[in-house]
Design a protein around this motif. Structure first.
Motif, PDB file in Angstrom:
ATOM      1  N   VAL A 186       0.859  -1.181   0.000  1.00  0.00           N
ATOM      2  CA  VAL A 186       0.000   0.000   0.000  1.00  0.00           C
ATOM      3  C   VAL A 186       0.896   1.232   0.000  1.00  0.00           C
ATOM      4  CG1 VAL A 186      -1.975  -1.102   1.108  1.00  0.00           C
ATOM      5  CG2 VAL A 186      -0.193  -0.065   2.522  1.00  0.00           C
ATOM      6  N   LYS A 187       0.421   2.312  -0.561  1.00  0.00           N
ATOM      7  CA  LYS A 187       1.244   3.503  -0.774  1.00  0.00           C
ATOM      8  C   LYS A 187       1.929   4.013   0.495  1.00  0.00           C
ATOM      9  CE  LYS A 187       1.156   7.987  -3.093  1.00  0.00           C
ATOM     10  NZ  LYS A 187       0.407   8.869  -4.020  1.00  0.00           N
ATOM     11  N   PRO A 188       1.226   4.126   1.640  1.00  0.00           N
ATOM     12  CA  PRO A 188       1.891   4.695   2.819  1.00  0.00           C
ATOM     13  C   PRO A 188       3.000   3.815   3.386  1.00  0.00           C
ATOM     14  CG  PRO A 188      -0.515   4.773   3.034  1.00  0.00           C
ATOM     15  CD  PRO A 188      -0.214   3.880   1.887  1.00  0.00           C
ATOM     16  N   ALA A 189       3.109   2.569   2.919  1.00  0.00           N
ATOM     17  CA  ALA A 189       4.099   1.649   3.479  1.00  0.00           C
ATOM     18  C   ALA A 189       5.486   1.819   2.881  1.00  0.00           C
ATOM     19  CB  ALA A 189       3.641   0.200   3.296  1.00  0.00           C
ATOM     20  N   ILE A 190       5.580   2.501   1.747  1.00  0.00           N
ATOM     21  CA  ILE A 190       6.859   2.622   1.053  1.00  0.00           C
ATOM     22  C   ILE A 190       7.196   4.096   0.884  1.00  0.00           C
ATOM     23  CG2 ILE A 190       8.207   1.919  -0.963  1.00  0.00           C
ATOM     24  CD1 ILE A 190       6.959  -0.408   0.624  1.00  0.00           C
ATOM     25  N   GLY A 191       8.410   4.487   1.288  1.00  0.00           N
ATOM     26  CA  GLY A 191       8.796   5.889   1.231  1.00  0.00           C
ATOM     27  C   GLY A 191       9.905   6.156   0.226  1.00  0.00           C
ATOM     28  N   LEU A 192       9.771   7.271  -0.487  1.00  0.00           N
ATOM     29  CA  LEU A 192      10.822   7.765  -1.388  1.00  0.00           C
ATOM     30  C   LEU A 192      11.097   9.214  -1.030  1.00  0.00           C
ATOM     31  CD1 LEU A 192      12.657   7.810  -3.935  1.00  0.00           C
ATOM     32  CD2 LEU A 192      10.603   8.412  -5.246  1.00  0.00           C
ATOM     33  N   ALA A 193      12.344   9.512  -0.694  1.00  0.00           N
ATOM     34  CA  ALA A 193      12.745  10.874  -0.365  1.00  0.00           C
ATOM     35  C   ALA A 193      13.761  11.341  -1.395  1.00  0.00           C
ATOM     36  CB  ALA A 193      13.350  10.934   1.036  1.00  0.00           C
ATOM     37  N   VAL A 194      13.360  12.263  -2.259  1.00  0.00           N
ATOM     38  CA  VAL A 194      14.262  12.819  -3.269  1.00  0.00           C
ATOM     39  C   VAL A 194      14.775  14.159  -2.767  1.00  0.00           C
ATOM     40  CG1 VAL A 194      14.500  13.583  -5.649  1.00  0.00           C
ATOM     41  CG2 VAL A 194      13.009  11.648  -5.117  1.00  0.00           C
ATOM     42  N   GLN A 195      16.053  14.217  -2.468  1.00  0.00           N
ATOM     43  CA  GLN A 195      16.636  15.450  -1.941  1.00  0.00           C
ATOM     44  C   GLN A 195      16.987  16.422  -3.067  1.00  0.00           C
ATOM     45  OE1 GLN A 195      20.310  15.050   0.335  1.00  0.00           O
ATOM     46  NE2 GLN A 195      19.575  16.613   1.746  1.00  0.00           N
ATOM     47  N   ARG A 196      17.510  15.883  -4.164  1.00  0.00           N
ATOM     48  CA  ARG A 196      17.724  16.700  -5.356  1.00  0.00           C
ATOM     49  C   ARG A 196      17.238  15.910  -6.558  1.00  0.00           C
ATOM     50  NH1 ARG A 196      23.607  18.250  -7.230  1.00  0.00           N
ATOM     51  NH2 ARG A 196      23.425  16.266  -8.323  1.00  0.00           N
ATOM     52  N   ASP A 197      16.201  16.416  -7.191  1.00  0.00           N
ATOM     53  CA  ASP A 197      15.655  15.730  -8.358  1.00  0.00           C
ATOM     54  C   ASP A 197      16.615  15.915  -9.533  1.00  0.00           C
ATOM     55  OD1 ASP A 197      13.721  14.091  -9.516  1.00  0.00           O
ATOM     56  OD2 ASP A 197      12.078  15.289  -8.723  1.00  0.00           O
ATOM     57  N   ILE A 198      16.283  15.321 -10.658  1.00  0.00           N
ATOM     58  CA  ILE A 198      17.216  15.261 -11.778  1.00  0.00           C
ATOM     59  C   ILE A 198      17.811  16.624 -12.112  1.00  0.00           C
ATOM     60  CG2 ILE A 198      15.299  15.421 -13.411  1.00  0.00           C
ATOM     61  CD1 ILE A 198      17.037  13.678 -15.322  1.00  0.00           C
ATOM     62  N   ALA A 199      19.139  16.654 -12.174  1.00  0.00           N
ATOM     63  CA  ALA A 199      19.874  17.864 -12.544  1.00  0.00           C
ATOM     64  C   ALA A 199      20.761  17.528 -13.740  1.00  0.00           C
ATOM     65  CB  ALA A 199      20.728  18.354 -11.379  1.00  0.00           C
TER      66      ALA A 199
END
Length: 282
Positions: free
Chosen positions: A227-240
């Motif tokens: 389920v969506k709340p069970a998995i986390g993605l933290a992008v500190q700097r998106d594509i550069a």
């Protein structure tokens, strides 16, 4: 002396090929829209602390009697921002001039897709960290639907949210599901359009997505229910994306990078479905 103009340097202007890069980057990420975005872009630090809250049970209120307060010691899940993925391509001037296509633009777009696939792969590989597994390696093709029902029961017992349940499957496992009459019947899918087109959208409350990023090992595939709340993605700097010149070498660089972290936030909301890589048919 000739001047460099907007026309002659068109391939080096980010606005010219920016939309193509972003599209390639986004299209490659099947899992990103399906997981929890921890909204870390541009923030300092290398770790996000996600609190875990104990589930509460209601008390009976007795007349003239005070309620007894609870004081739980809550835990946390740490999401480490530990992934810095990048790709560099160098194009010599002679190759760029003689090519029939704008090489820097083409490679920049491919770099976007490459970085998107890297994030997708790291999310998919979290399936290996699941505490709960449903083993379907000895199940016949005709009984695959029972394994999906077992997945559903596992989620129901864990009080996982009913909305937003995802079942990510390998291309081979999906092909086996589509051979089963129960999965192409509108009575089970509940979508006449899906039956008519041959596309399975829902299975017993799970939205089905197919992914080549799911890991295989020793003849076994790892399909993934979550389920969506069970998995986390933290992008500190998106594509550069950046370009640069090497004057001595008469060549140009194009490089892309991204900084992020991934983590299972709640084990109760994620289950691995282990299947065979082949030999179900028949």
């Amino acid at each position: 002396m000739a001047n460099i103009t907007i026309t002659t340097a068109a391939n080096l202007i980010p606005e010219i090929w920016g939309p193509m890069i972003i599209r390639a980057y986004n299209v490659a990420q099947k899992f990103r829209p399906l997981v929890q975005d921890l909204e870390f872009v541009g923030k300092a630090g290398d770790t996000i602390h996600i609190p875990t809250i104990t589930s509460l049970t209601a008390d009976n209120k007795v007349a003239n009697t005070d309620l007894t307060p609870v004081s739980n010691t809550e835990g946390k899940v740490d999401v480490l921002i530990d992934k810095n993925k990048a790709k560099l391509v160098t194009v010599e001037d002679m190759a760029a001039v003689q090519a029939s296509f704008p090489l820097l633009s083409i490679y920049a777009t491919e770099i976007g897709g490459c970085l998107g696939r890297a994030i997708d792969s790291d999310l998919a590989n979290l399936v290996a960290s699941c505490d709960t597994e449903v083993d379907a390696t000895t199940t016949t093709a005709a009984n695959m639907h029972k394994m999906i029902i077992e997945l559903k029961q596992t989620f129901d017992v864990a009080n996982a949210p009913e909305a937003g349940r995802i079942l990510a499957v390998t291309p081979y496992f999906l092909s086996q599901l589509l051979l089963n009459d129960l999965f192409i019947s509108k009575d089970y899918i509940g979508d006449v359009a899906a039956v008519a087109s041959g596309v399975v959208g829902m299975i017993y409350g799970f939205t089905v997505v197919v992914s080549n990023a799911l890991p295989s090992d020793g003849g076994f595939d790892s399909n993934w229910a979550f389920v969506k709340p069970a998995i986390g993605l933290a992008v500190q700097r998106d594509i550069a994306m950046e370009t640069g010149r090497h004057l001595r070498g008469l060549e140009s660089d194009v490089v892309g990078s991204v900084i992020y972290g991934v983590k299972i936030l709640n084990q109760a909301g994620t289950v691995r479905l282990k299947t065979k890589t082949t030999e179900y048919a028949g």
